[in-house]
Write a protein that holds these residues in place. Sequence first.
Motif, PDB file in Angstrom:
ATOM      1  N   SER A  44       0.831  -1.205   0.000  1.00  8.58           N
ATOM      2  CA  SER A  44       0.000   0.000   0.000  1.00  8.58           C
ATOM      3  C   SER A  44       0.868   1.258   0.000  1.00  8.58           C
ATOM      4  CB  SER A  44      -0.925  -0.021   1.212  1.00  8.58           C
ATOM      5  OG  SER A  44      -1.588   1.194   1.347  1.00  8.58           O
ATOM      6  N   TYR A  45       1.902   1.247   0.841  1.00  8.22           N
ATOM      7  CA  TYR A  45       2.801   2.397   0.941  1.00  8.22           C
ATOM      8  C   TYR A  45       3.476   2.671  -0.393  1.00  8.22           C
ATOM      9  CZ  TYR A  45       6.285   5.488   3.086  1.00  8.22           C
ATOM     10  OH  TYR A  45       7.063   6.567   3.419  1.00  8.22           O
ATOM     11  N   ALA A  46       3.956   1.609  -1.052  1.00  6.04           N
ATOM     12  CA  ALA A  46       4.614   1.751  -2.351  1.00  6.04           C
ATOM     13  C   ALA A  46       3.629   2.231  -3.403  1.00  6.04           C
ATOM     14  CB  ALA A  46       5.243   0.425  -2.769  1.00  6.04           C
ATOM     15  N   ARG A  98       2.916   5.876  -3.528  1.00  2.43           N
ATOM     16  CA  ARG A  98       4.024   6.673  -4.058  1.00  2.43           C
ATOM     17  C   ARG A  98       4.354   6.291  -5.499  1.00  2.43           C
ATOM     18  NH1 ARG A  98       3.335   6.599   0.825  1.00  2.43           N
ATOM     19  NH2 ARG A  98       4.091   8.151   2.271  1.00  2.43           N
ATOM     20  N   HIS A  99       3.472   5.510  -6.108  1.00  4.23           N
ATOM     21  CA  HIS A  99       3.620   5.088  -7.510  1.00  4.23           C
ATOM     22  C   HIS A  99       4.944   4.363  -7.733  1.00  4.23           C
ATOM     23  CE1 HIS A  99       0.066   7.465  -8.267  1.00  4.23           C
ATOM     24  NE2 HIS A  99       0.661   8.510  -7.708  1.00  4.23           N
ATOM     25  N   ARG A 100       5.252   3.439  -6.818  1.00  5.25           N
ATOM     26  CA  ARG A 100       6.463   2.632  -6.911  1.00  5.25           C
ATOM     27  C   ARG A 100       6.097   1.164  -6.823  1.00  5.25           C
ATOM     28  NH1 ARG A 100       9.029   6.061  -2.183  1.00  5.25           N
ATOM     29  NH2 ARG A 100       9.732   7.877  -3.329  1.00  5.25           N
ATOM     30  N   SER A 101       6.997   0.339  -7.328  1.00  6.94           N
ATOM     31  CA  SER A 101       6.827  -1.099  -7.134  1.00  6.94           C
ATOM     32  C   SER A 101       7.305  -1.430  -5.721  1.00  6.94           C
ATOM     33  CB  SER A 101       7.647  -1.881  -8.161  1.00  6.94           C
ATOM     34  OG  SER A 101       9.029  -1.718  -7.902  1.00  6.94           O
ATOM     35  N   ILE A 102       6.976  -2.609  -5.271  1.00  7.35           N
ATOM     36  CA  ILE A 102       7.446  -3.024  -3.942  1.00  7.35           C
ATOM     37  C   ILE A 102       8.966  -3.082  -3.925  1.00  7.35           C
ATOM     38  CG2 ILE A 102       7.457  -4.940  -2.302  1.00  7.35           C
ATOM     39  CD1 ILE A 102       4.568  -5.506  -3.158  1.00  7.35           C
ATOM     40  N   ALA A 103       9.564  -3.600  -4.987  1.00  5.10           N
ATOM     41  CA  ALA A 103      11.030  -3.681  -5.061  1.00  5.10           C
ATOM     42  C   ALA A 103      11.652  -2.290  -4.990  1.00  5.10           C
ATOM     43  CB  ALA A 103      11.454  -4.393  -6.339  1.00  5.10           C
ATOM     44  N   GLN A 104      11.084  -1.334  -5.726  1.00  2.84           N
ATOM     45  CA  GLN A 104      11.614   0.036  -5.687  1.00  2.84           C
ATOM     46  C   GLN A 104      11.500   0.623  -4.276  1.00  2.84           C
ATOM     47  OE1 GLN A 104       9.030   1.601  -8.711  1.00  2.84           O
ATOM     48  NE2 GLN A 104      10.667   1.654 -10.261  1.00  2.84           N
ATOM     49  N   GLN A 105      10.368   0.367  -3.613  1.00  2.00           N
ATOM     50  CA  GLN A 105      10.171   0.912  -2.273  1.00  2.00           C
ATOM     51  C   GLN A 105      11.148   0.301  -1.274  1.00  2.00           C
ATOM     52  OE1 GLN A 105       8.125   3.511  -1.468  1.00  2.00           O
ATOM     53  NE2 GLN A 105       9.293   3.418   0.413  1.00  2.00           N
ATOM     54  N   VAL A 106      11.397  -1.005  -1.396  1.00  2.00           N
ATOM     55  CA  VAL A 106      12.344  -1.663  -0.502  1.00  2.00           C
ATOM     56  C   VAL A 106      13.750  -1.097  -0.712  1.00  2.00           C
ATOM     57  CG1 VAL A 106      13.480  -3.861   0.024  1.00  2.00           C
ATOM     58  CG2 VAL A 106      10.994  -3.751  -0.200  1.00  2.00           C
ATOM     59  N   ILE A 107      14.138  -0.882  -1.973  1.00  2.00           N
ATOM     60  CA  ILE A 107      15.460  -0.315  -2.261  1.00  2.00           C
ATOM     61  C   ILE A 107      15.584   1.074  -1.646  1.00  2.00           C
ATOM     62  CG2 ILE A 107      16.943   0.588  -4.113  1.00  2.00           C
ATOM     63  CD1 ILE A 107      15.915  -1.800  -5.829  1.00  2.00           C
TER      64      ILE A 107
END
Length: 141
Positions: A19-21, A24-33
């Motif tokens: 949900s958080y990602a 912010r219009h990000r993938s989960i992988a992008q958000q984790v990075i």
Amino acid sequence: MPAVQVRDFPQPLYEELKSYASQRHRSIAQQVIIAVERMLDQPKTAPQLDAEGCLSGTPLGGVPMSDSSLIATECADVLTARRRRRREAFANFDALQWKASELAADDIVAMVHEGREERSDRIIAQALDPFADCDGEGVAE
């Protein structure tokens, strides 16, 4: 490029991250990075603990932790279990008899040397017959 796999990731935390990602219009992988980069860029200061001894603030470098999250619950459960074990361990300390006052320094040094010799003997025996501990008889030739 390297890949990271996380096993047994809690479902509620995954949904919160997803949900958080998404917000912010990000993938989960992008958000984790991004979260890991922020975490590693933070100054190396001591973490802040709340009244229960759990980490407070923004874990994972800016991903806020809600009070209803699984992390807060697990932290409290782990902390309670640690406190209980610690109390039990300290309660048993008084029953232990410390005999060091009866030993001279030479006695202590002799015990250390004896322990090292026993360990060396076990290592050498294992190297000479690596299957000796399997059934107590070693490998038949």
